[in-house]
Design a protein around this motif. Structure first.
Motif, PDB file in Angstrom:
ATOM      1  N   TYR A   1       0.292  -7.088   0.233  1.00 44.41           N
ATOM      2  CA  TYR A   1       0.800  -6.752  -1.100  1.00 44.41           C
ATOM      3  C   TYR A   1      -0.283  -6.923  -2.158  1.00 44.41           C
ATOM      4  N   LYS A   2      -1.051  -8.006  -2.071  1.00 45.15           N
ATOM      5  CA  LYS A   2      -2.119  -8.262  -3.043  1.00 45.15           C
ATOM      6  C   LYS A   2      -3.235  -7.216  -2.918  1.00 45.15           C
ATOM      7  N   GLU A   3      -3.516  -6.779  -1.697  1.00 45.74           N
ATOM      8  CA  GLU A   3      -4.514  -5.727  -1.507  1.00 45.74           C
ATOM      9  C   GLU A   3      -4.075  -4.436  -2.214  1.00 45.74           C
ATOM     10  N   VAL A   4      -2.801  -4.108  -2.094  1.00 47.35           N
ATOM     11  CA  VAL A   4      -2.280  -2.895  -2.738  1.00 47.35           C
ATOM     12  C   VAL A   4      -2.352  -3.018  -4.257  1.00 47.35           C
ATOM     13  N   GLN A   5      -1.963  -4.181  -4.792  1.00 47.72           N
ATOM     14  CA  GLN A   5      -2.019  -4.368  -6.237  1.00 47.72           C
ATOM     15  C   GLN A   5      -3.458  -4.265  -6.747  1.00 47.72           C
ATOM     16  N   ASP A   6      -4.399  -4.837  -5.995  1.00 49.76           N
ATOM     17  CA  ASP A   6      -5.811  -4.774  -6.372  1.00 49.76           C
ATOM     18  C   ASP A   6      -6.275  -3.317  -6.436  1.00 49.76           C
ATOM     19  N   LEU A   7      -5.898  -2.535  -5.444  1.00 48.73           N
ATOM     20  CA  LEU A   7      -6.297  -1.125  -5.413  1.00 48.73           C
ATOM     21  C   LEU A   7      -5.632  -0.342  -6.545  1.00 48.73           C
ATOM     22  N   LEU A   8      -4.349  -0.610  -6.807  1.00 49.97           N
ATOM     23  CA  LEU A   8      -3.633   0.090  -7.876  1.00 49.97           C
ATOM     24  C   LEU A   8      -4.285  -0.168  -9.240  1.00 49.97           C
ATOM     25  N   ILE A   9      -4.590  -1.442  -9.515  1.00 48.78           N
ATOM     26  CA  ILE A   9      -5.179  -1.786 -10.816  1.00 48.78           C
ATOM     27  C   ILE A   9      -6.584  -1.195 -10.939  1.00 48.78           C
ATOM     28  N   LYS A  10      -7.358  -1.318  -9.877  1.00 51.91           N
ATOM     29  CA  LYS A  10      -8.727  -0.800  -9.882  1.00 51.91           C
ATOM     30  C   LYS A  10      -8.727   0.704 -10.162  1.00 51.91           C
ATOM     31  N   ASN A  11      -7.869   1.451  -9.471  1.00 48.86           N
ATOM     32  CA  ASN A  11      -7.824   2.898  -9.654  1.00 48.86           C
ATOM     33  C   ASN A  11      -7.280   3.284 -11.025  1.00 48.86           C
ATOM     34  N   THR A  12      -6.331   2.515 -11.539  1.00 45.64           N
ATOM     35  CA  THR A  12      -5.759   2.825 -12.859  1.00 45.64           C
ATOM     36  C   THR A  12      -6.792   2.593 -13.954  1.00 45.64           C
ATOM     37  N   ILE A  13      -7.508   1.472 -13.893  1.00 41.72           N
ATOM     38  CA  ILE A  13      -8.555   1.189 -14.883  1.00 41.72           C
ATOM     39  C   ILE A  13      -9.632   2.279 -14.832  1.00 41.72           C
ATOM     40  N   SER A  14      -9.984   2.689 -13.611  1.00 42.00           N
ATOM     41  CA  SER A  14     -10.983   3.747 -13.458  1.00 42.00           C
ATOM     42  C   SER A  14     -10.501   5.055 -14.082  1.00 42.00           C
ATOM     43  N   ALA A  15      -9.210   5.370 -13.876  1.00 41.55           N
ATOM     44  CA  ALA A  15      -8.664   6.605 -14.445  1.00 41.55           C
ATOM     45  C   ALA A  15      -8.608   6.538 -15.968  1.00 41.55           C
ATOM     46  N   ILE A  16      -8.294   5.350 -16.514  1.00 40.65           N
ATOM     47  CA  ILE A  16      -8.279   5.184 -17.973  1.00 40.65           C
ATOM     48  C   ILE A  16      -9.676   5.416 -18.542  1.00 40.65           C
ATOM     49  N   ASN A  17     -10.697   4.822 -17.916  1.00 43.85           N
ATOM     50  CA  ASN A  17     -12.069   4.949 -18.416  1.00 43.85           C
ATOM     51  C   ASN A  17     -12.583   6.388 -18.335  1.00 43.85           C
ATOM     52  N   ARG A  18     -12.054   7.157 -17.387  1.00 45.17           N
ATOM     53  CA  ARG A  18     -12.491   8.548 -17.270  1.00 45.17           C
ATOM     54  C   ARG A  18     -11.670   9.491 -18.128  1.00 45.17           C
TER      55      ARG A  18
END
Length: 423
Positions: free
Chosen positions: A95-112
């Motif tokens: 579950y923590k691995e999934v949350q880490d990936l979700l946040i990482k990808n969302t922050i990346s999408a915001i910055n782009r």
């Protein structure tokens, strides 16, 4: 009817199943059914008019027989139910691995600039801050959004438990107990049938189940060679406990975070921190009490060998009382707004009455038989219902009745009468 359900006719009593979606066949025990006939297309509309547009289910229940000795039958059955297939939810590490990936990808999408600034970025950031560490590193003047740097999960936001919610909410070895008693018989002029049935069924989820008790009495009498009469009375009482919210939206058990336990050391439900990932379902209390009555009486007189007159009166009455209590324990605990326990109580009454007169004439001409029927029917349906919604209770377990609510948040009532006059 306003649904695509067929018209049900049980012992000559016609009604739709639109009343709260509860099937009228629940009123009778399967052991009491003698026959089920299905009418469709022209045959249904010819007899029942527009009510038969979706077909007609005609159910006849068992009665006694003339010159039959008293017959007593009884039966009891018990079965055990468990789910055949289960989902395997993520454990806490996964579950923590999934949350880490979700946040990482969302922050990346915001910055782009791939997420709309006002309805997207400023909506996601408060939720991401609950589970992740990130900081603002600048501002994009062209896109008018902040730039962020993700610094990994916030370990303090996660619990140390490893809860499998699929197993936690199940009612293992759910029992289904059924009991039936029937007494039938008859003499030269009169026959009778009495039945009692009960069902006590536990659902495969906690707080899910059904209890139903029903009685039925049918009497037919040949008053004379030409006159016969009869009546059928049936009553059932049902208590439903409903856990169907388990399958709705974010309340699917495999969507609930596994890092928090269901209960703390004192046995109290643990409120999950606000993360929009589901609720503790089995703390929700849904119930419906249903009272159902069907009665019919008829008289038939044979004027000539091939001509008979018949009149009947039918009454069906339904009463539902529902209650749904959602305690704070069943809600995520958000930091930016308060969630309040709530109770919804509802009532529904429906009564249908039907009076019918008909004459049947049969004419035999050599090898041909002609049948003629003329009739008149008067049908009325009376409905009334409503609900009241209450909010903010002092206690999740005991003080959860309407009198303990801090306020009434909504209420509604309705009343209607519909009818048919048929020739």
């Amino acid at each position: 009817g306003s649904t695509n359900e067929p018209l049900y006719v049980i012992d000559d009593v016609p009604f739709f199943s639109e009343r709260g979606g509860v099937n009228p066949l629940l009123i009778i025990s399967p052991n009491d059914i003698e026959s089920i006939d299905v009418l469709k297309d022209a045959s249904a509309t010819a007899i029942y008019g527009s009510r038969g547009a979706n077909g007609v289910i005609i159910v006849k229940t068992k009665g006694g027989k003339n010159n039959e000795k008293i017959n007593v039958s009884a039966g009891y059955s018990v079965t055990v139910g468990n789910p055949v297939k289960q989902y395997k939810p993520l454990n806490t590490a996964e579950y923590k691995e999934v949350q880490d990936l979700l946040i990482k990808n969302t922050i990346s999408a915001i910055n782009r600039g791939q997420i709309e600034p006002y309805t997207g970025v400023y909506f996601f950031i408060p939720m991401l801050e609950l589970l992740g560490n990130f900081s603002e590193i600048g501002f994009d003047d062209e896109l008018f959004i902040p730039k962020y740097e993700y610094d990994g999960l916030n370990e303090d936001a996660f619990g140390e438990a490893n809860t499998n919610w699929e197993k936690e909410i199940q009612n293992k070895n759910a029992l289904n107990q059924q009991f039936d008693l029937g007494i039938r018989g008859g003499g030269k002029a009169i026959n009778y049938a009495f039945s009692f049935n009960s069902v006590n069924q536990d659902g495969i989820y906690i707080n899910d189940g059904l209890k139903r008790y029903g009685v039925r009495l049918a009497v037919d009498a040949n008053i004379s060679d030409r006159l016969k009469s009869g009546a059928t009375l049936g009553y059932s009482f049902s208590k439903f406990r409903d856990a169907t919210s388990i399958t709705d939206g974010n309340t699917k058990p495999w969507l609930v975070r596994p890092d928090y336990p269901a209960k703390d050391e004192s046995g109290e439900f643990v409120r999950l921190p606000g993360s929009n990932y589901g609720d503790v379902y089995y703390a929700v209390k849904n119930r419906t009490d249903a009272r159902q009555f069907i009665g019919s009486a008829y008289a038939q007189y044979r004027i000539l060998d091939n001509l008979k007159l018949r009149g009947d009166f039918n009454l069906a009455s339904f009463r539902d009382d529902g209650s749904s209590f959602v305690p704070k324990a069943a809600m995520d605990e958000y930091t930016y707004y308060e969630t309040l326990s709530n109770l919804t109580e509802s009532q529904s009454d429906m009564t249908t009455t039907s009076i019918n007169f008909r004459a049947d004439y049969n004419l035999d001409i050599e090898e041909h038989r002609l049948s003629f029927m003329v009739g008149y029917g008067w049908d009325r349906t009376f409905r009334k219902g409503g609900y009241q919604m209450y909010e903010d209770f002092a206690d999740d377990q005991i003080l959860n009745n309407p009198a303990s609510a801090a306020k009434v948040s909504a209420y509604y009532s309705s009343k209607s009468t519909t009818g048919l006059n048929s020739v």
